[in-house]
Design an enzyme around this catalytic site. Structure first.
Site, PDB file in Angstrom:
ATOM      1  N   SER A   9       0.748  -1.336   0.017  1.00 25.02           N
ATOM      2  CA  SER A   9       0.031   0.067  -0.051  1.00 25.02           C
ATOM      3  C   SER A   9       0.873   1.176   0.101  1.00 25.02           C
ATOM      4  O   SER A   9       1.836   1.393   0.780  1.00 25.02           O
ATOM      5  CB  SER A   9      -0.616  -0.071   1.292  1.00 25.02           C
ATOM      6  OG  SER A   9      -1.325   1.304   1.403  1.00 25.02           O
ATOM      7  N   HIS A  34      -1.803  -1.520  -3.723  1.00 23.22           N
ATOM      8  CA  HIS A  34      -3.115  -1.424  -2.950  1.00 23.22           C
ATOM      9  C   HIS A  34      -3.138   0.053  -2.846  1.00 23.22           C
ATOM     10  O   HIS A  34      -2.255   1.000  -2.283  1.00 23.22           O
ATOM     11  CB  HIS A  34      -2.851  -2.104  -1.632  1.00 23.22           C
ATOM     12  CG  HIS A  34      -4.315  -1.784  -0.702  1.00 23.22           C
ATOM     13  ND1 HIS A  34      -5.109  -2.867  -0.826  1.00 23.22           N
ATOM     14  CD2 HIS A  34      -4.443  -1.126   0.136  1.00 23.22           C
ATOM     15  CE1 HIS A  34      -6.099  -2.323   0.004  1.00 23.22           C
ATOM     16  NE2 HIS A  34      -5.314  -1.391   0.852  1.00 23.22           N
ATOM     17  N   ASP A  36      -5.243   3.160  -0.850  1.00 26.55           N
ATOM     18  CA  ASP A  36      -5.998   3.660   0.425  1.00 26.55           C
ATOM     19  C   ASP A  36      -6.556   5.028   0.017  1.00 26.55           C
ATOM     20  O   ASP A  36      -5.990   6.057   0.294  1.00 26.55           O
ATOM     21  CB  ASP A  36      -5.141   3.421   1.559  1.00 26.55           C
ATOM     22  CG  ASP A  36      -4.782   2.078   1.789  1.00 26.55           C
ATOM     23  OD1 ASP A  36      -5.862   1.398   1.998  1.00 26.55           O
ATOM     24  OD2 ASP A  36      -3.658   1.732   2.223  1.00 26.55           O
ATOM     25  N   MET A  38      -9.021   7.695   1.447  1.00 25.18           N
ATOM     26  CA  MET A  38      -9.795   8.024   2.757  1.00 25.18           C
ATOM     27  C   MET A  38     -10.467   9.506   2.647  1.00 25.18           C
ATOM     28  O   MET A  38      -9.719  10.149   1.978  1.00 25.18           O
ATOM     29  CB  MET A  38      -8.713   7.989   3.712  1.00 25.18           C
ATOM     30  CG  MET A  38      -8.106   6.646   4.144  1.00 25.18           C
ATOM     31  SD  MET A  38      -7.018   6.630   5.540  1.00 25.18           S
ATOM     32  CE  MET A  38      -5.956   5.353   5.526  1.00 25.18           C
ATOM     33  N   HIS A  67      -8.982   0.980  -2.332  1.00 25.27           N
ATOM     34  CA  HIS A  67      -9.565   0.382  -1.068  1.00 25.27           C
ATOM     35  C   HIS A  67     -10.298   1.487  -0.835  1.00 25.27           C
ATOM     36  O   HIS A  67      -9.705   2.657  -0.176  1.00 25.27           O
ATOM     37  CB  HIS A  67      -8.483  -0.136  -0.178  1.00 25.27           C
ATOM     38  CG  HIS A  67      -9.143  -0.474   1.054  1.00 25.27           C
ATOM     39  ND1 HIS A  67      -8.307  -0.677   2.392  1.00 25.27           N
ATOM     40  CD2 HIS A  67     -10.288  -0.390   1.605  1.00 25.27           C
ATOM     41  CE1 HIS A  67      -9.144  -0.600   3.318  1.00 25.27           C
ATOM     42  NE2 HIS A  67     -10.396  -0.803   2.952  1.00 25.27           N
ATOM     43  N   MET A  69     -12.176   3.804   1.688  1.00 26.74           N
ATOM     44  CA  MET A  69     -12.677   3.984   2.947  1.00 26.74           C
ATOM     45  C   MET A  69     -13.329   5.436   2.929  1.00 26.74           C
ATOM     46  O   MET A  69     -12.959   6.098   3.449  1.00 26.74           O
ATOM     47  CB  MET A  69     -11.243   3.963   3.883  1.00 26.74           C
ATOM     48  CG  MET A  69     -10.932   2.509   4.083  1.00 26.74           C
ATOM     49  SD  MET A  69      -9.225   2.884   4.988  1.00 26.74           S
ATOM     50  CE  MET A  69      -8.314   2.868   3.210  1.00 26.74           C
ATOM     51  N   MET A 138     -10.336  -6.195   7.278  1.00 23.03           N
ATOM     52  CA  MET A 138      -9.607  -5.451   8.040  1.00 23.03           C
ATOM     53  C   MET A 138      -8.649  -6.039   9.338  1.00 23.03           C
ATOM     54  O   MET A 138      -9.688  -6.321  10.177  1.00 23.03           O
ATOM     55  CB  MET A 138     -10.260  -4.003   8.514  1.00 23.03           C
ATOM     56  CG  MET A 138     -10.473  -3.130   7.178  1.00 23.03           C
ATOM     57  SD  MET A 138      -9.043  -2.756   6.285  1.00 23.03           S
ATOM     58  CE  MET A 138      -7.864  -2.029   7.445  1.00 23.03           C
ATOM     59  N   ASP A 176      -5.677  -6.930   5.664  1.00 25.45           N
ATOM     60  CA  ASP A 176      -4.951  -5.469   5.480  1.00 25.45           C
ATOM     61  C   ASP A 176      -4.755  -4.889   7.232  1.00 25.45           C
ATOM     62  O   ASP A 176      -5.834  -4.761   7.790  1.00 25.45           O
ATOM     63  CB  ASP A 176      -5.970  -4.553   4.557  1.00 25.45           C
ATOM     64  CG  ASP A 176      -5.590  -3.135   4.442  1.00 25.45           C
ATOM     65  OD1 ASP A 176      -4.352  -3.157   4.943  1.00 25.45           O
ATOM     66  OD2 ASP A 176      -6.162  -2.477   3.813  1.00 25.45           O
TER      67      ASP A 176
HETATM   68  C1  DX5 Z   1      -5.337   1.381   6.832  1.00 28.68           C
HETATM   69  C2  DX5 Z   1      -5.057   0.912   5.385  1.00 28.68           C
HETATM   70  C3  DX5 Z   1      -3.977   0.062   5.258  1.00 28.68           C
HETATM   71  C4  DX5 Z   1      -2.339   0.517   5.498  1.00 28.68           C
HETATM   72  C5  DX5 Z   1      -2.179  -0.758   6.208  1.00 28.68           C
HETATM   73  O1  DX5 Z   1      -6.630   1.666   7.182  1.00 28.68           O
HETATM   74  O2  DX5 Z   1      -6.445   0.300   4.945  1.00 28.68           O
HETATM   75  O3  DX5 Z   1      -3.973  -0.632   3.586  1.00 28.68           O
HETATM   76  O4  DX5 Z   1      -1.799   0.867   4.447  1.00 28.68           O
HETATM   77  O5  DX5 Z   1      -0.918  -0.264   6.720  1.00 28.68           O
HETATM   78  P1  DX5 Z   1       0.125  -1.189   7.751  1.00 28.68           P
HETATM   79  O6  DX5 Z   1       0.523  -2.232   6.866  1.00 28.68           O
HETATM   80  O7  DX5 Z   1       1.255  -0.062   8.153  1.00 28.68           O
HETATM   81  O8  DX5 Z   1      -0.787  -1.559   8.806  1.00 28.68           O
HETATM   82 ZN    ZN Z   2      -6.118  -0.550   2.704  1.00 30.19          ZN
END
Ligand code: DX5
Ligand code: ZN
Length: 226
Positions: A9, A34, A36, A38, A67, A69, A138, A176
């Site tokens: 990610s 990946h 993320d 947000m 992904h 969020m 998650m 994840d």
């Molecule tokens: C967190 C994300 C993850 C994040 C994971 O909400 O969805 O994809 O990048 O990070 P690590 O591997 O550092 O836990």
């Molecule tokens: Zn993620």
């Protein structure tokens, strides 16, 4: 023995040099990227949106999983489809008509995934499993990189695999959050198909060595468990 797909990610990468981050992922042999997204509502932070994904798309053939969020993902899904993501994974908790959204994504030729936060049980998405390409479990509360794995979430991987086997379904099981060289042994016993990794991947200098170390520990753990 089936090796897991490693999906770094870029959340933990230096955004000043995204090009280097993408090259690092490709040269370490990881097939997935990946992304993320947000929105500051579903989770506290705001990261980046569809333009970032579209710009990266023009420069890589890596499989790109967005992904989301974000609250009300159905309001934004079209811009993410247009961004060229190969898969779009949204949160079950953020969407009322999840089945309709899965259909919208798949009819556009994109793989559809659903993600569940630690407090959401597998039971709540069982009716959707036959339609899905991926379930993202998650293993931390979403919103930040670098958090500690919540081991109770791993039982959901077993639950999902059993349902998949029993019903002859095909969805991938991804996890994840909190995956690193310390936790991988425990994780391997649950055999998820996709490992999403942010901080553990980007905090090491030699990513190729890191990936092979992860796969080695995984391999030993699975062998010893047999
Ligand atoms: C967190 C994300 C993850 C994040 C994971 O909400 O969805 O994809 O990048 O990070 P690590 O591997 O550092 O836990
Ligand atoms: Zn993620």
């Amino acid at each position: 023995m089936k090796e897991p797909i490693i999906a770094p990610s870029i959340l933990s990468a230096d955004f000043y040099d995204i090009r280097a981050a993408i090259q690092d992922i490709a040269s370490s042999g990881c097939p997935w990227l990946h992304l993320d997204v947000m929105d500051g509502r579903f989770v506290p932070q705001i990261t980046y949106g569809n333009k970032m994904i579209a710009d990266i798309r023009r420069h890589t053939n890596l499989f790109m999983d967005a992904h989301l969020m974000i609250a009300e993902p159905e309001r934004h899904v079209h811009s993410f489809i247009e961004s060229g993501a190969d898969a779009i994974t949204f949160h079950a908790e953020a969407c009322i008509h999840s089945h309709r959204l899965i259909q919208t994504i798949q009819r556009a030729g994109v793989k559809a995934g659903i993600s569940i936060v630690p407090s959401t049980p597998v039971g709540s998405i069982v009716p959707l499993l036959e339609s899905l390409d991926q379930v993202l479990v998650m293993t931390v509360n979403p919103g930040y990189g670098g958090q500690k794995l919540l081991p109770f979430c791993l039982a959901k991987v077993d639950e999902l695999r059993e349902i998949r086997e029993k019903n002859g379904l095909n969805f991938l099981i991804a996890i994840d959050g909190g995956i690193n060289l310390t936790t991988i042994q425990q994780i391997a016993l649950h055999r998820p198909d996709v490992l999403i990794m942010g901080s553990a991947f980007f905090n090491v200098q030699d990513k190729q060595v890191f990936v092979s170390d992860i796969l080695n520990v995984w391999g030993h753990a699975v062998e010893n468990f047999r």
